[in-house]
Scaffold this active site. Structure first.
Site, short mmCIF file in Angstrom:
data_model
loop_
_atom_site.label_atom_id
_atom_site.label_comp_id
_atom_site.label_asym_id
_atom_site.label_seq_id
_atom_site.Cartn_x
_atom_site.Cartn_y
_atom_site.Cartn_z
N ASP A 1 73.73 79.62 35.48
CA ASP A 1 72.71 78.78 36.09
C ASP A 1 73.28 77.57 36.82
O ASP A 1 72.59 76.91 37.58
CB ASP A 1 71.80 78.21 34.98
CG ASP A 1 70.79 79.21 34.49
OD1 ASP A 1 70.22 79.91 35.31
OD2 ASP A 1 70.57 79.26 33.26
C1 BGC Z 1 72.65 74.32 31.32
C2 BGC Z 1 72.50 75.80 31.35
C3 BGC Z 1 71.07 76.17 31.39
C4 BGC Z 1 70.37 75.46 32.55
C5 BGC Z 1 68.91 75.78 32.68
C6 BGC Z 1 71.88 73.69 32.45
O1 BGC Z 1 71.96 72.33 32.37
O2 BGC Z 1 74.00 73.96 31.37
O3 BGC Z 1 73.16 76.38 30.26
O4 BGC Z 1 70.92 77.54 31.53
O5 BGC Z 1 70.53 74.08 32.43
O6 BGC Z 1 68.15 75.19 31.70
C1 NOJ Z 2 71.58 79.31 29.27
C2 NOJ Z 2 70.51 80.14 29.86
O1 NOJ Z 2 69.49 80.36 28.90
C3 NOJ Z 2 71.04 81.46 30.33
O2 NOJ Z 2 70.04 82.16 31.00
C4 NOJ Z 2 72.21 81.23 31.24
O3 NOJ Z 2 72.68 82.47 31.63
C5 NOJ Z 2 73.28 80.41 30.58
N1 NOJ Z 2 72.72 79.20 30.14
C6 NOJ Z 2 74.47 80.13 31.47
O4 NOJ Z 2 74.20 79.22 32.46
#
Ligand code: BGC
Ligand code: NOJ
Length: 812
Positions: free
Chosen positions: A483
């Protein structure tokens, strides 16, 4: 240092020191009513949706940590104490917290009194029950004063925190005997209320927080407890609570049980009221009556235990290290069920307010629980697919209560569609139920737009091939699995979220090698499914697209010693030796090795060697290396994290199993196991003070080698790590893979293992599978016998439901 121990017989983790380095929590509830509970009884409850139907108020990230919960105050002379140590933190003579399968039992002893609190949500009842057992262990009669305490949330957990100019005037309660009702907003649009009851006459109560605590006191010094006298307060606005007061005398050796019930009730509009302003209590009384004796509560508890016996009997491993067995047989499966119920919404790292159900997350979670609750997995797939768009794109999240796509975050995460194939295939292989593919499923929940689920899988597949970039690789969109790799975002406004800000995808050349590898894996799964269904034309079409993708990866996605991670907006490589930082990333190594792309050309082996060399650490495999040392607008959130944390050089435990599976594709059982045991929670127990979070569940992230504190973990519980490690250990290391026609057996184990045994329930039949490894190899099955008959090939064919079979597998 350890803070407790595993009790495998009882399937519990037993915490013996309440001062854990972080609250170590558990989850209660299996269906609609859920609770989070820490080892000191902190946490909260909700009905279905942690945002819209919050029952108990909770202050996340508060000071002190984990304040608020279901508390019992015992006033014994001048000493005030709690069985769970907090909130008073009076030194206990003994303390023990047992976190088990959807229950938690916390026991405290003080001055000859022992108090045991057993918390659980009975099956089929919308309530959290506490069975409180008090025993006088001394030789004098004891008279104590007992105060229960919970604080109500005014339902919407978000406005409860923000809109107190209103909320301070809306709170309403009703008091009837030993039941304290919370009915805020019931007078208007809400059709639900909550209550807190005890199955004994009470000598007083409080329902107003300020009256109970005193405005300048914390939970540790409630003024009525200090005074030893309830104030019988009736809340009008401000902050409603529920506290029962009981005077209890115990003779030497006497034990007394009390049952506290915190329940939730919904009434139809026309049945809301008993009389003007008085709530209809029929359903509340039903719940109360179902739990009004210790015997009834014990029976409900036994029923919960049976429920878990049944769930966990579907897969059991023996003959290996006990730490692996306890993870595989108990905690990993349990955590997968928790991710099924909560997705990424409510934990001690997720507020329950911010995030709904993730499209990709929920599909991945499926592989962790489909063997336990196939019918619920089926329903989940339909819910998820219903939020897809006609072009195959998907809402990134949906709300559990409404099951509608979440407009705030929208779509455009180009890995999302492929996960639907991944999840659905896992379901069919486990159950054999291809009828799900004919289910009529809408797009974006629009009535009239229904097509078959199979058609949804097709548009998922096509979404990738209709969105290819200049190198024939998948366009990344907002982001892929990571993400935080936001190649089309270019945000220089700290008030924007990297996930929701407008992406500049027009004219973008940003392509993802992670999605490319994922497409080879999931596209092949799609082709195999088409073949299995007899649609060979579609299978051929799919396979030729997959082939083209493989060629594109080999041609444009290979950096020399590893796979590139991406091409950025301008078409420049990301995750290449030519980059200044983050020369190598884990995701594309994981997916492309899992897919076996370029195996014959030596790419798989080389990539895995590079992972070992640059990304492996004593605590797991980091996501990228070297981590970004400054913010790079072209890359987005990834470079916003300091080095070694989260997606910037953290050990993102979720993607470690991708490499583990990649190692099994290459036949490296020792290496697969080495990586697996590094992040497997039971193996971190010895250094709990560093690891910080629970040693019985996976966490999302462990600080990486470039961080200030390598090995320190965060974000336990709600992570795809649970399902992926389950998938890696059961299907790729132990090598028992559900397939369309049976169980395929292809272990890839450490050479030193003499073998192992798995009892597997599969499509109604039971199999005892004994794998013998007399020559200490990692891979290679020499022979398989099924009930004494030698099989050709390595697939155990599906057996009649109800049958029991013995399978002996001999490795080379
Ligand atoms: C986090 C991710 C997460 C994303 C969406 C980011 O700040 O590092 O792990 O999936 O937010 O909530
Ligand atoms: C947490 C999110 O829930 C997941 O969808 C994502 O793939 C990982 N973070 C990595 O960014």
């Amino acid at each position: 240092m350890k803070y407790g121990y595993f009790d495998d017989i009882n399937r519990e983790y037993v915490i013996t020191n309440p001062r854990t380095p972080w609250p170590w929590i558990n989850y209660l509830g299996t269906n609609d009513f859920f609770s989070l509970i820490s080892n000191t009884a902190g946490g909260y409850a909700f009905y279905r949706d942690a945002k819209f139907r919050r029952i108990m108020r909770y202050r996340y990230n508060g000071v002190p940590m984990d304040a608020g919960g279901r508390y019992f105050y015992i006033k014994d002379g001048d000493t005030i104490w709690n069985p769970g140590w907090k909130p008073c933190k009076t030194e206990l003579d003994a303390y023990e917290c047992r976190h088990g399968m959807n229950y938690t039992q916390i026991k405290g002893d003080k001055n000859g009194i022992s108090a045991t609190t057993l918390f659980f949500v009975p099956l089929g009842i919308n309530a959290e029950v506490t069975k409180l057992t008090l025993t006088n262990n001394g030789n004098q009669p004891k008279s104590i004063k007992l105060f229960s305490f919970i604080e109500w949330c005014l339902w919407n957990a978000s406005t409860d925190m923000e809109n107190f100019q209103r909320n301070f005037s809306t709170g309403e309660v009703e008091i009837h005997g030993s039941t304290l009702y919370h009915k805020t907003e019931y007078r208007e649009r809400r059709d639900h209320y909550a209550f807190y009851h005890v199955n004994a006459p009470i000598q007083g109560f409080d329902t107003d927080r300020e009256a109970f605590l005193g405005i300048y006191n914390g939970f540790d010094t409630p003024q009525v407890v200090e005074a030893g006298k309830p104030s019988n307060s009736v809340a009008h606005g401000w902050s409603p609570i529920a506290s029962h007061y009981l005077e209890i005398t115990l003779q030497p050796g006497e034990t007394r049980h009390l049952v506290f019930v915190m329940g939730y009730v919904e009434n139809a509009q026309e049945e809301k009221w008993e009389s003007k302003g008085v709530v209809n209590k029929t359903k509340a009384l039903e719940i109360i009556n179902a739990l009004d004796t210790t015997e009834k509560v014990d029976e409900k508890f036994a029923e919960l235990k049976r429920y878990w016996d049944n769930l966990l009997n579907k897969f059991t491993l023996s003959g290996t290290d006990e730490r692996l067995a306890r993870m595989a047989n108990i905690w990993n499966q349990y955590q997968c069920m928790v991710t099924f119920c909560f997705s990424r919404s409510a934990s001690f790292f997720e507020s329950g307010i911010g995030r709904g159900m993730g499209f990709r997350d929920s599909n991945q979670d499926l592989v962790g629980f489909v063997h336990q609750i196939p019918e619920r997995a089926r329903a989940r797939i339909i819910d998820i697919a219903s939020t897809q768009f006609p072009d195959g794109g998907c809402y990134h999240q949906y709300q559990p209560l409404t099951k509608r796509g979440n407009n705030d975050i929208g779509g455009g995460f180009n890995d999302d569609p492929l996960w639907l194939i991944f999840g659905t295939v896992a379901y069919i292989k486990e159950t054999g139920d291809t009828s799900i593919l004919s289910e009529q499923v809408p797009f974006d929940n629009q009535p009239g737009s229904e097509v078959s689920l199979m058609e949804h899988l097709k548009v998922s597949f096509d979404h990738v091939i209709y969105n290819l970039g200049p190198h024939g690789l998948p366009l990344i969109g907002r982001a892929d699995w990571n993400d935080c790799l936001n190649l089309n975002c270019f945000s220089n406004d700290p008030n924007e979220s990297f996930q929701t800000t407008e992406n500049k995808t027009e004219g973008s050349k940003a392509e993802s090698l992670m999605i490319a590898g994922q497409f080879v894996v999931c596209g092949t799964q799609y082709a195999e499914l088409c073949d299995y269904l007899g649609d060979h034309d579609e299978a051929d079409r799919a396979r030729s697209c997959v082939k083209e993708m493989e060629e594109a990866i080999k041609k444009y996605g290979w950096d020399g010693d590893w796979y590139l991670r991406a091409y950025d907006y301008y078409g420049r490589p990301v995750g290449s030796h030519t980059n200044e930082e983050s020369k190598i990333f884990i995701e594309s190594q994981g997916w492309c090795t899992m897919a076996g792309v370029g195996k014959d050309e030596g790419m798989v082996q080389k990539s895995l060697e590079s992972v070992k060399k640059y990304l492996d650490t004593p605590n797991g495999i980091v996501l990228n290396y070297p981590a970004y040392s400054k913010y790079i607008i072209d890359y987005g959130e990834i470079s916003s994290y300091p080095e070694g944390y989260k997606e910037n050089g953290g050990i993102f435990a979720h993607n470690n199993p991708w490499v583990i599976i990649g190692e099994t594709v290459a036949g490296n059982g020792d290496r697969a196991w080495e990586y697996f045991s590094k992040i497997c929670p039971a193996y971190t127990e010895e250094h709990s003070e560093l690891h910080k979070v629970e040693p019985y569940v996976y966490c999302q992230m462990i600080a990486g080698k470039e961080s200030a504190k390598p090995g320190e973990a965060k974000n336990s519980w709600l992570t795809g790590t649970a399902a992926w490690n389950w998938y890696a250990i059961t299907q790729f290391i132990l090598g028992i893979k559900p397939g369309y026609t049976g169980l395929e057996i292809s272990p890839c184990i450490p050479k030193e293992w003499p073998g192992f045994t798995v009892n597997r329930h599969f499509r109604g039949a039971d199999f005892e599978i004994k794998v013998e490894n007399p020559h200490h190899v990692s891979t290679g099955v020499k022979s398989i016998t099924l009930n004494g008959e030698k099989l050709t090939g390595n697939v155990i064919p599906t057996q009649p439901a109800g049958s029991k079979s013995t399978v002996i597998v001999e490795m080379e």
